[in-house]
Write an enzyme that holds these catalytic residues in place. Structure first.
Site, short mmCIF file in Angstrom:
data_model
loop_
_atom_site.label_atom_id
_atom_site.label_comp_id
_atom_site.label_asym_id
_atom_site.label_seq_id
_atom_site.Cartn_x
_atom_site.Cartn_y
_atom_site.Cartn_z
N SER A 123 1.99 -1.22 -4.45
CA SER A 123 1.64 -2.04 -3.38
C SER A 123 0.42 -3.02 -3.34
O SER A 123 -0.16 -3.17 -4.53
CB SER A 123 1.20 -1.25 -2.32
N TYR A 148 -5.84 6.38 -0.39
CA TYR A 148 -4.06 5.91 -0.65
C TYR A 148 -3.93 4.70 -1.38
O TYR A 148 -3.09 5.11 -2.44
CB TYR A 148 -3.34 5.40 0.53
N LYS A 152 -2.22 4.30 -5.62
CA LYS A 152 -0.46 3.41 -6.35
C LYS A 152 -1.30 2.61 -7.78
O LYS A 152 -0.87 2.96 -8.04
CB LYS A 152 -0.86 2.44 -4.70
#
Ligand code: UDP
Length: 334
Positions: A123, A148, A152
């Site tokens: 992302s 979150y 990544k």
């Protein structure tokens, strides 16, 4: 190629499965259906005429290895993850445990099955708050603003370390910008449980009369109209980008981070106005306070994808808004 797609029943995963089948690949979906419906597999079959193999399975489970024992898997696209930014702030341990563990389990299962090609769903959040836009792949991508996002960053690191000692492995880290829109058939789209956090599904539910109005988070940013700028990309373009990345992984080794974005910044108000214009709808909205953690503006430098993958976004913002509305009118049928 036989391609295993974790999270293949989800929003981006399901569109990617369709494009993989269209490109002639065989697909195995692994999805625990924690945030997707089983009927997605039926809908993929309606669109493509082919029913992918489906295992309802959590990637953190040790049973994952059996999928590799029972099938010859040539490559993996790894989508399966928890993905709600706000929820990740409230439940950091669940996010770290799920997203990191599932990737470690997957790498071990791939190793046992002799599979050496991976496309990872990363992302733009890995660019963190300090890089100037447009974001380029050689900028430091070592910071994020939510658990979150940190998963990544950490998984990119794990894959980089893994590839350093497995030079015969290829990991393509695809850094997505803001995927929106839906499949033209209106059979697949973004269908979050509960009240959506993301802009387009929220707009869809306001347009459908299921939510009262949209709140635009902040109208006083230093941007042309005061609202945030993002790089919106049609989910079908993104899906095609995965097929290209897979082909790249077949012929290259090492780790490669690649942005998948349209390469332009669009404001929240631009998106709202486009949605209204192309669909002939008036969207009730108010300008509210800023949402904590939002960056004022970012978009992709999309040159590397063009060069390495021969890929670029082709759908327009109009296409994204038309298909999103078509899906929003249909989603309650599924
Ligand atoms: N946004 C908004 N209202 C909403 C949801 C989102 O104004 O109900 C804005 C948000 O502030 C951001 C943009 O829409 O500028 C895209 O947000 P989204 O959550 O879809 O994606 P993000 O860029 O945060 O990953």
């Amino acid at each position: 190629m036989q391609v295993l797609v974790t999270g293949g029943a989800g929003y981006i995963g399901s569109h990617t499965v369709v494009e993989l089948i269209n490109a002639g690949h065989q697909v195995i979906i692994v999805d625990d259906l924690s945030n997707a419906k089983a009927s997605v597999v039926d809908r993929i079959q309606i669109i493509t005429g082919v029913r992918p193999q489906f295992y309802q399975l959590d990637c953190c489970s040790s049973e994952l290895i059996n999928v590799f024992r029972l099938n010859k898997v040539d490559a993996v696209i790894h989508f399966a993850a928890f993905k709600a930014v706000g929820e990740s702030v409230q439940k950091p341990l669940e996010y770290y445990r799920n997203n990191i563990n599932s990737t470690l389990m997957l790498l071990e299962a791939m190793e046992a099955g002799g599979c050496k090609n991976l496309v990872f769903s990363s992302s733009a959040t890995v660019y963190g708050p300090n890089n100037p836009h447009p974001y380029k792949e050689d900028m430091p991508a070592i910071q994020s603003s939510s658990p979150y996002g940190w998963t990544k960053v950490m998984i990119e690191r794990i894959l980089t370390d893994y590839v350093a000692v497995h030079p015969d492995f290829c990991a393509v880290l695809l850094r997505y910008f803001n995927p929106i829109g839906a499949h033209d058939s209106a059979l697949l789209g973004d269908d979050p449980n509960g009240i959506p956090n993301n802009l387009m599904p929220y707009i869809g539910r306001v347009a459908a009369g299921k939510l009262d109005h949209l709140t635009i988070f902040g109208g006083d940013y230093e941007t042309p109209d005061g609202t945030c700028l993002r790089d919106y990309i049609h989910v079908v373009d993104l899906a095609v980008g995965h097929v290209k990345a897979l082909e790249y992984a077949q012929h290259n080794r090492g780790v490669e981070a690649i942005n998948l974005g349209a390469g332009v910044g669009v404001s929240v108000l631009d998106l709202v106005k486009t949605f209204e214009r192309v669909n002939g709808i008036t969207l009730p909205y108010i300008i509210g306070p800023r949402r904590s953690g939002d960056l004022p503006a970012f978009w992709a430098d999309a040159e590397k994808a063009k060069k390495l993958l021969n890929w670029q976004a082709v759908h327009t913002l109009d296409d994204m808004c038309i298909s999103a509305w078509k899906y929003a009118q249909n989603e309650s049928n599924y």
